[in-house]
Design a protein around this motif. Structure first.
Motif, short mmCIF file in Angstrom:
data_model
loop_
_atom_site.label_atom_id
_atom_site.label_comp_id
_atom_site.label_asym_id
_atom_site.label_seq_id
_atom_site.Cartn_x
_atom_site.Cartn_y
_atom_site.Cartn_z
N VAL A 167 4.90 10.30 -2.12
CA VAL A 167 4.12 9.06 -2.05
C VAL A 167 5.08 7.89 -2.18
N VAL A 168 5.05 7.01 -1.19
CA VAL A 168 5.94 5.84 -1.15
C VAL A 168 5.11 4.58 -1.31
N LYS A 169 5.54 3.71 -2.21
CA LYS A 169 4.89 2.42 -2.38
C LYS A 169 5.97 1.35 -2.41
N ALA B 19 6.69 6.60 -5.36
CA ALA B 19 5.70 6.45 -6.42
C ALA B 19 5.35 7.78 -7.07
N ASP C 2 -3.50 6.59 5.42
CA ASP C 2 -2.11 6.43 4.97
C ASP C 2 -1.49 7.75 4.51
N LYS D 243 10.48 10.43 -8.46
CA LYS D 243 9.66 9.26 -8.76
C LYS D 243 10.53 8.13 -9.29
N HIS E 27 0.84 -1.19 0.00
CA HIS E 27 0.00 0.00 0.00
C HIS E 27 0.88 1.25 0.00
N ALA E 28 0.31 2.33 -0.46
CA ALA E 28 1.04 3.59 -0.55
C ALA E 28 1.00 4.32 0.78
N GLN E 29 2.09 5.00 1.09
CA GLN E 29 2.18 5.86 2.27
C GLN E 29 2.57 7.25 1.77
N THR E 30 1.82 8.26 2.18
CA THR E 30 2.09 9.62 1.71
C THR E 30 2.59 10.48 2.87
N ARG F 124 9.91 2.09 -3.15
CA ARG F 124 10.15 3.17 -4.11
C ARG F 124 9.27 4.38 -3.87
N GLY G 23 11.59 2.55 2.04
CA GLY G 23 10.16 2.58 2.32
C GLY G 23 9.78 2.33 3.76
#
Length: 432
Positions: A39-41, A46, A57, A381, A15-18, A44, A411
């Motif tokens: 935004v981290v997924k 994202a 998140d 990115k 899942h993405a973390q912002t 990496r 991450g």
């Protein structure tokens, strides 16, 4: 192939973390950008863009400055192998915002283990990239080489501590060094220019980086640069280019002649122009010269002062040479912060770099020293989510680099409040 499918599924499901409402200092040299989101997924980044609405998140980072994770380009974790202390140092690095280090030669048996455990998250710590060392036979009387080859090995006759002569099978020696997990060859001392060139050429042929002392004795700084090495270490060693004759060996080098650099020096100017043209990076290591200044009773006396080292590093910077931030030594184990913050302050206040340039020396330039600039060193990115968050503006005062509250490495978040300081037990052999 089942495990590959499972790995792909786990990655896809991440899942993405912002991290929201940060002031972005992205490591490229661009001006800071307030009101941004990262935004981290998975491992990496994202996306990088304007702040988003609060939500699941989304981490509110109002007031924080986001920088790329720092990289110390000169450490020695396993010269005298001590696994608990090395792991503790890497833990301190991580919680202080450092997400990678460049180890400049030691016992690769331990370095490989440190690199593996940090990389897979088995222990919290900065990622480790390390070298195997090559030098002339005379160098291997140095007691440090004995410490690095304990366990029945002979200094100069191991893949990570190799004595090189004109009769050495360099293709085999480099291949064996690569087999230790090293990503570079470090050319240390007591080698003539033709051998420096031959080692560098073979290492590059086998896709290893080449890191070298700025003077290899009797090979001069210009000899080293012309050998096409990627990075040279120690600003003061550049000063030997102005010597009437090069010292014959590492352990027989006199002090750099400081009076030759009171004004412009043609020999140095030419060397720096060549470094700029070739893209050779200077790992200045001002912090270690600061420590040497305190060794008033050293015998023999230090070959250079901090003032001269800072002057030469400043000359290199003004000439357009890329400078990386390496310390070559560490703060006392009881200190809460590692020496990299001190190095950045010395680059600013001693060498005349701006805070932005100093930050780049530990991020985008530093990533080039380990050959990881496609994955690290800037906040963009697609790059690894290696991020340092500080509460105060480091561009206003480089000392604000110490106000770290959160490090994200590949991450994974590591809050400063969770830092477990180095213990006396972990450091019990630190002063031996």
């Amino acid at each position: 192939m089942g495990w590959l499918v499972l790995l792909w599924a786990m990655t896809a499901a991440a899942h993405a973390q912002t991290y929201n409402f940060v002031t972005l200092v992205d490591g490229t040299g661009s001006p800071p950008r307030p009101g941004m989101a990262i935004v981290v997924k998975g491992e990496r980044i994202a996306a990088v863009g304007p702040a988003v609405k609060p939500g699941k998140d989304v981490v509110d980072m109002h007031g924080a400055y986001a920088l790329p994770g720092l990289i110390n380009t000169h450490v020695h974790l396993a010269t005298s192998p001590d696994l608990p202390f090395a792991q503790a140092q890497l833990r301190r690095d991580l919680y202080a915002g450092t997400t990678a280090v460049r180890d400049m030669a030691g016992d690769t048996r331990e370095l490989g283990y440190l690199a593996r455990t940090a990389r897979i998250g088995e222990t919290p710590g900065a990622d480790v990239y390390y070298a195997a060392l090559m030098a002339g036979p005379e160098f291997f009387h140095d007691p440090r080489t004995v410490e690095s080859t304990q366990g029945g090995f002979v200094p100069g006759e191991t893949p990570w501590m190799r004595a090189v002569t004109p009769s050495t099978d360099l293709a085999l020696a480099v291949a064996e060094a690569k087999g230790t997990g090293a990503t570079a060859i470090k050319i240390y001392a007591d080698l003539p220019a033709p051998l420096v060139r031959a080692i560098a050429a073979e290492a590059h042929r086998q896709h290893l980086m080449v890191w070298a002392h700025a003077a290899v004795f009797p090979a001069s700084p210009r000899d080293v640069v012309e050998a096409k090495v990627d990075v040279v270490s120690h600003a003061c060693m550049l000063g030997y280019q102005a010597s009437a004759t090069m010292p014959p060996a590492y352990h027989h080098r006199p002090a750099v002649e400081a009076d030759k650099f009171a004004g412009r020096n043609a020999a140095l100017d030419g060397l720096l122009a060549d470094m700029k043209a070739r893209g050779t990076i200077l790992d200045a290591t001002l912090y270690v010269y600061q420590l040497l200044d305190k060794m008033k009773d050293a015998n023999p006396p230090p070959y250079c002062t901090l003032a001269l080292a800072a002057k030469l590093a400043g000359d290199a910077h003004r000439a357009g040479v890329a400078i990386s931030a390496g310390t070559d030594a560490e703060t006392e184990w009881k200190e809460p912060m590692p020496a990299l913050a001190d190095e950045l302050a010395l680059l600013v206040h001693g060498a005349g770099m701006t805070p932005m340039d100093a930050i780049r020396s530990a991020t985008s330039v530093a990533a080039r020293t380990i050959g990881q600039h496609r994955d690290m060193g800037t906040l963009e990115k697609g790059k690894l989510a290696n991020i340092m968050f500080v509460t105060k503006n480091p561009l206003a005062d480089i000392e604000n680099i110490r106000t770290v509250t959160l490090t994200v490495k590949r991450g994974q978040p590591f809050a400063r409040r969770d830092y477990r300081p180095i213990t006396k037990e972990e450091a019990k052999n630190a002063d031996r």
